[in-house]
Design an enzyme around this catalytic site. Structure first.
Site, short mmCIF file in Angstrom:
data_model
loop_
_atom_site.label_atom_id
_atom_site.label_comp_id
_atom_site.label_asym_id
_atom_site.label_seq_id
_atom_site.Cartn_x
_atom_site.Cartn_y
_atom_site.Cartn_z
N GLN A 150 7.36 -4.17 -3.94
CA GLN A 150 6.54 -4.15 -5.15
C GLN A 150 7.11 -3.15 -6.14
O GLN A 150 7.42 -2.01 -5.80
CB GLN A 150 5.09 -3.78 -4.86
CG GLN A 150 4.25 -4.01 -6.13
CD GLN A 150 2.82 -3.57 -6.01
OE1 GLN A 150 2.54 -2.43 -5.65
NE2 GLN A 150 1.89 -4.45 -6.32
N MET A 161 0.86 -1.19 0.00
CA MET A 161 0.00 0.00 0.00
C MET A 161 0.89 1.23 0.00
O MET A 161 1.65 1.48 0.95
CB MET A 161 -0.94 -0.01 1.21
CG MET A 161 -2.06 -1.04 1.08
SD MET A 161 -3.24 -0.99 2.45
CE MET A 161 -2.38 -1.94 3.70
N ALA A 162 0.80 1.98 -1.10
CA ALA A 162 1.61 3.19 -1.26
C ALA A 162 1.31 4.14 -0.11
O ALA A 162 0.15 4.34 0.26
CB ALA A 162 1.28 3.84 -2.59
N CYS A 167 -2.78 -1.13 -11.16
CA CYS A 167 -2.90 0.30 -10.88
C CYS A 167 -3.87 0.97 -11.86
O CYS A 167 -3.63 0.98 -13.07
CB CYS A 167 -1.53 0.96 -10.97
SG CYS A 167 -1.63 2.69 -10.53
N GLY A 207 -9.02 -8.83 -1.25
CA GLY A 207 -10.20 -7.97 -1.31
C GLY A 207 -11.16 -8.27 -0.19
O GLY A 207 -11.72 -9.36 -0.08
N ASP A 208 -11.29 -7.27 0.71
CA ASP A 208 -12.31 -7.32 1.75
C ASP A 208 -12.07 -8.36 2.83
O ASP A 208 -13.02 -8.96 3.34
CB ASP A 208 -13.71 -7.52 1.14
CG ASP A 208 -14.10 -6.35 0.24
OD1 ASP A 208 -13.49 -5.27 0.37
OD2 ASP A 208 -15.00 -6.53 -0.60
N LYS A 245 0.57 -9.15 -9.11
CA LYS A 245 -0.72 -8.80 -8.50
C LYS A 245 -1.53 -8.04 -9.55
O LYS A 245 -1.00 -7.14 -10.21
CB LYS A 245 -0.44 -7.93 -7.27
CG LYS A 245 -1.67 -7.45 -6.52
CD LYS A 245 -1.26 -6.89 -5.16
CE LYS A 245 -2.42 -6.31 -4.38
NZ LYS A 245 -2.85 -5.01 -4.88
C1 FMN Z 1 -3.77 3.37 0.68
C2 FMN Z 1 -3.69 2.26 -0.33
C3 FMN Z 1 -2.61 2.19 -1.17
C4 FMN Z 1 -2.50 1.14 -2.09
N1 FMN Z 1 -1.39 1.05 -2.87
C5 FMN Z 1 -1.21 -0.05 -3.66
C6 FMN Z 1 -0.01 -0.26 -4.36
O1 FMN Z 1 0.91 0.54 -4.31
N2 FMN Z 1 0.12 -1.39 -5.11
C7 FMN Z 1 -0.90 -2.31 -5.22
O2 FMN Z 1 -0.73 -3.34 -5.91
N3 FMN Z 1 -2.05 -2.12 -4.58
C8 FMN Z 1 -2.23 -1.03 -3.79
N4 FMN Z 1 -3.38 -0.87 -3.08
C9 FMN Z 1 -4.41 -1.93 -3.20
C10 FMN Z 1 -4.22 -2.99 -2.13
O3 FMN Z 1 -2.96 -3.62 -2.24
C11 FMN Z 1 -5.33 -4.04 -2.21
O4 FMN Z 1 -5.23 -4.71 -3.45
C12 FMN Z 1 -6.72 -3.43 -2.11
O5 FMN Z 1 -6.77 -2.48 -1.07
C13 FMN Z 1 -7.80 -4.51 -1.88
O6 FMN Z 1 -7.52 -5.28 -0.73
P1 FMN Z 1 -8.22 -4.97 0.69
O7 FMN Z 1 -9.70 -5.07 0.49
O8 FMN Z 1 -7.66 -6.02 1.60
O9 FMN Z 1 -7.83 -3.58 1.06
C14 FMN Z 1 -3.53 0.18 -2.18
C15 FMN Z 1 -4.63 0.27 -1.34
C16 FMN Z 1 -4.72 1.30 -0.42
C17 FMN Z 1 -5.92 1.33 0.48
#
Ligand code: FMN
Length: 373
Positions: free
Chosen positions: A71, A17-18, A102, A207-208, A144
């Site tokens: 990543q 997560m960026a 992305c 996801g979720d 991913k």
């Molecule tokens: C603040 C934030 C930053 C994210 N940055 C990236 C990223 O840099 N690379 C990536 O593949 N996914 C990124 N994501 C997506 C997450 O890795 C993940 O795929 C997405 O949030 C869904 O999963 P979750 O429901 O568990 O949050 C980001 C999500 C959030 C909330």
């Protein structure tokens, strides 16, 4: 579960997560869940190749951090290959994940990011370049991606097949389309479809997952080999301990009271300050304060003041005002945090979808920063 030569204590990976999954955040999470894979913030292949001070700072791992997982974002095979070679030559990482999810208009409008899987030949070239560059160093490469650009162009199965054929060590599916962005629910059935089609490498679902029981349910419903956890751990680093317990068949503790939460918040703030200096740390920590308090009935005033915190001393004072006996409200763990927006209009180059077998490589060589996937 194994990712290449990396053996995990349980099949759980922290989602990149960026702006979030920096070294202090990963090490805090690892305290609760040792033996899992915690992926660093995404960095741009281009910025790594040309050498960029900010990017070099982002590629930082804690003392003794293992595995060092990073990543990479890139949509051009030469650039991605060069970035992987550089990371390998410098011995900086143990695992590389590639981001093909992305949805930022800045990259998809040039055919990069989440637009790449729509063009199988481009995708295969990027994956192959990364694997070829990583192989001499024994670094496993994972990928991913999302379900596709839209519901009418689902590419997850094809992407998973191409990844396996190109020597990718594991795949992770964020079960939303790029158009969906973060709206609605992730469609776990898509994870089941991917798992059915890709049998030779681990398939991770994403996801979720808000609570540990969600991971158990996702694995049971979809047959996936493991889970990738993003927003569920924002303000809840102990989730990784809960996941380890749940996936090892042990009982899972309830969410901590606010007394425990504020101790963890103070520690997180100190770890960030040691990492990047107090001023920058406190600016960064503001968003975390709102995540930590999600579901705890503390009132708006203290939330607002914590969202403006500017020193460790002030953080301690404000945390001291929180009632340590407060418990999370029923269902508070599932209150969405981090990104929730969508759907979006996916920007693509003119005529992009007219020739999906095209192999023109996207040029995102000047993309030096992006804010997520
Ligand atoms: C603040 C934030 C930053 C994210 N940055 C990236 C990223 O840099 N690379 C990536 O593949 N996914 C990124 N994501 C997506 C997450 O890795 C993940 O795929 C997405 O949030 C869904 O999963 P979750 O429901 O568990 O949050 C980001 C999500 C959030 C909330």
């Amino acid at each position: 579960m194994r990712i290449g030569t990396i053996e995990l204590a349980a099949p759980v990976v922290l989602a990149p997560m960026a702006g979030v999954t920096n070294a202090p955040f990963r090490s805090l999470c690892r305290e609760f869940g040792p033996g899992l894979v915690y992926v660093n913030e995404m960095v741009m292949a281009t910025a790594l190749v040309y050498g960029n001070a900010k990017t070099d700072r982002m590629v930082q791992f804690g003392a003794g951090e293992s595995p060092r997982s990073l990543q990479l974002y890139g949509s051009n095979p030469d650039m991605v290959g060069a970035a992987v070679s550089r990371l390998g030559d410098e011995g900086r990482v143990d695992h590389i994940d590639l981001n093909f999810g992305c949805p930022a208009a800045k990259v998809t409008r040039r055919g990069g990011g989440a637009a790449v899987p729509a063009k199988p030949r481009v995708l295969a070239a990027v994956l192959g370049a990364a694997v070829r560059a990583a192989t001499p160093f024994g670094i496993p490469v994972t990928a991913k991606f999302r379900v596709g650009l839209f519901d009418s162009l689902r590419t997850h199965v094809q992407t998973g097949r191409i990844a396996a054929d190109q020597g990718i060590a594991a795949v992770a599916l964020h079960a939303r389309t790029a158009e969906q962005h973060y709206a609605g629910d992730a469609d776990w059935a898509m994870i089941g479809e991917l798992k059915a089609a890709v049998t030779e490498i681990p398939v991770l679902g994403n996801g979720d997952i808000w609570e540990a029981a969600d991971a158990v349910r996702m694995m049971a419903e979809t047959g996936c080999d493991g889970v990738v956890v993003g927003r569920g751990c924002l303000g809840r680093p102990w989730l990784f301990g809960h996941l380890l317990d749940a996936l090892s068949g042990r009982p899972v503790a309830p969410s901590p009271d606010l007394g425990v939460v504020r101790t963890i918040m103070a520690r997180h703030g100190q770890m960030l300050a040691a990492h990047c200096g107090e001023e920058m740390a406190m600016r960064d920590f503001r968003k975390h304060t709102s995540w930590y308090l999600t579901g705890y009935p503390v009132g708006g005033d203290i939330r607002r003041r914590l969202a403006m915190v500017s020193s460790l001393g002030q953080l301690d004072d404000l945390l001291g005002e929180l009632d340590p006996s407060l418990l999370v409200v029923p269902g508070g763990e599932r209150i969405r945090r981090g990104h929730t927006n969508g759907p979006i209009r996916v920007a693509l180059p003119d005529g992009y979808l007219d020739h999906l077998d095209d192999d023109t490589m996207p040029d995102d060589g000047d993309v030096l920063a992006l804010s997520g996937g």
